[in-house]
Design a protein around this motif. Structure first.
Motif, PDB file in Angstrom:
ATOM      1  N   GLU A 141       2.811 -30.936  23.571  1.00  0.00           N
ATOM      2  CA  GLU A 141       3.381 -30.338  22.493  1.00  0.00           C
ATOM      3  C   GLU A 141       3.297 -31.657  21.407  1.00  0.00           C
ATOM      4  O   GLU A 141       3.896 -32.573  21.761  1.00  0.00           O
TER       5      GLU A 141
ATOM      6  N   TYR B 234      18.934 -39.685  19.252  1.00  0.00           N
ATOM      7  CA  TYR B 234      18.578 -38.816  20.125  1.00  0.00           C
ATOM      8  C   TYR B 234      18.032 -39.281  21.314  1.00  0.00           C
ATOM      9  O   TYR B 234      17.847 -38.491  22.298  1.00  0.00           O
TER      10      TYR B 234
ATOM     11  N   ASP C  96      14.685 -33.770  18.007  1.00  0.00           N
ATOM     12  CA  ASP C  96      15.916 -33.722  18.753  1.00  0.00           C
ATOM     13  C   ASP C  96      15.726 -34.356  20.165  1.00  0.00           C
ATOM     14  O   ASP C  96      14.581 -34.815  20.212  1.00  0.00           O
ATOM     15  N   SER C  97      16.526 -34.255  21.050  1.00  0.00           N
ATOM     16  CA  SER C  97      16.305 -35.078  22.250  1.00  0.00           C
ATOM     17  C   SER C  97      15.132 -34.436  23.337  1.00  0.00           C
ATOM     18  O   SER C  97      14.959 -34.868  24.261  1.00  0.00           O
ATOM     19  N   SER C  98      14.808 -33.260  22.708  1.00  0.00           N
ATOM     20  CA  SER C  98      13.711 -32.617  23.725  1.00  0.00           C
ATOM     21  C   SER C  98      12.537 -33.479  23.391  1.00  0.00           C
ATOM     22  O   SER C  98      11.357 -33.294  24.192  1.00  0.00           O
ATOM     23  N   PHE C  99      12.400 -34.215  22.563  1.00  0.00           N
ATOM     24  CA  PHE C  99      11.052 -35.017  22.478  1.00  0.00           C
ATOM     25  C   PHE C  99      11.023 -36.156  23.391  1.00  0.00           C
ATOM     26  O   PHE C  99      12.055 -37.000  23.573  1.00  0.00           O
ATOM     27  N   ASP C 100       9.764 -36.571  23.706  1.00  0.00           N
ATOM     28  CA  ASP C 100       9.564 -38.036  24.615  1.00  0.00           C
ATOM     29  C   ASP C 100       9.490 -39.037  23.799  1.00  0.00           C
ATOM     30  O   ASP C 100       9.673 -40.172  24.550  1.00  0.00           O
TER      31      ASP C 100
ATOM     32  N   LYS D 114       6.387 -34.229  24.945  1.00  0.00           N
ATOM     33  CA  LYS D 114       6.655 -33.656  23.576  1.00  0.00           C
ATOM     34  C   LYS D 114       6.553 -34.624  22.730  1.00  0.00           C
ATOM     35  O   LYS D 114       7.272 -35.807  22.771  1.00  0.00           O
TER      36      LYS D 114
END
Ligand SMILES: [Zn+2]
Length: 272
Positions: free
Chosen positions: A57, A146, A97-101, A2
């Motif tokens: 994504e 993050y 947020d922390s869901s991104f790489d 992501k």
């Protein structure tokens, strides 16, 4: 995977001065549209590169001025775009947020006070001057809070030098050599897009080799700026202190006159 793509206008190939938002003349309107087209092309090169190297994504943040610059109907339909009235939403970097790489930064400009950089502005002073940050390195540091690494930057030579010195191993493309705040020796846009495509591809493949850019807290933050992109700089607003850079930045931004939450018009802002 992501990917978050932070964008600005001043650091694209071809940009060397601002349009005048209050000038309805045809030359001014053409200039603005032309810059938006060039920005769109560079952002699209980054979007395609991210997907071509495995991203599932991609979210683009249209972060310059009004927040409505990118000709999104031309973007790769696999991505999504955050746009609309800048700073009217919950955060300067909405949805990050922390869901991104990884974070990719396209069209970045130098911090205020940088000699011979294209339209330099916004100089964030951290802890009384231990660190000075541009909007670009600020975005990287917020991502760092993050745990997300900033893996690519494009902009003029001064911007890239600042960010590369702070983030070891970041992939970078210098799209123009700045000669003054309003003059540059620029790469031709098609070449800039090609370079962005190739380097974003490499950056995304090797994203886990870059450490998140972290500023150790607590942080005292103050913004220095000048209305004409030239020294002297002055303090804009009052210093704030917080446990980390993200918190300090958002506390600061929320106190600024351009940050009009839940209002419809932020275009009328005039530098104080
Ligand atoms: Zn901008």
């Amino acid at each position: 995977m992501k990917i978050y793509i932070q964008t600005d206008l001043e650091g694209i190939a071809g940009f060397c001065f601002f349009e005048n938002r209050r000038d309805a003349g045809i030359e001014n309107i053409r200039h603005r549209h032309r810059m938006c087209q060039l920005l769109t092309n560079e952002v699209n090169a980054a979007v395609r590169a991210a997907f071509d190297s495995g991203a599932k994504e991609v979210i683009v943040n249209d972060s310059h001025g009004s927040g409505y610059n990118i000709l999104f109907e031309q973007l790769d339909p696999r991505c999504r775009i955050i746009h609309g009235r800048n700073c009217s939403g919950p955060h300067w970097l909405p949805l990050l947020d922390s869901s991104f790489d990884a974070v990719i930064m396209v069209g970045m400009h130098a911090m205020g006070g940088t000699p011979a950089a294209i339209t330099p502005h916004s100089r964030w002073q951290v802890n009384g001057g231990d660190i000075y940050m541009s909007e670009c390195s600020m975005a990287a540091a917020i991502a760092g809070d993050y745990g997300v690494p900033a893996v690519f930057v494009s902009g003029d030579d001064k911007t890239v030098a600042e960010v590369s010195a702070k983030i070891s191993g970041i992939k970078a493309v210098v799209v123009k050599e700045a000669l003054s705040p309003y003059q540059a020796c620029s790469m031709i846009p098609a070449q800039a897009c090609q370079m962005i495509y190739e380097n974003v591809k490499e950056a995304v493949v090797g994203y886990d080799r870059i450490e998140p850019y972290k500023i150790q807290g607590p942080v005292e933050l103050v913004l220095l700026d000048s209305p004409d992109h030239c020294p002297p700089l002055r303090k804009i607003g009052e210093p704030v202190t917080a446990d980390n850079i993200s918190e300090a930045f958002m506390l600061y931004e929320k106190a600024m006159p351009w940050n009009k939450f839940n209002t419809v018009d932020v275009d009328g802002f005039i530098f104080p």
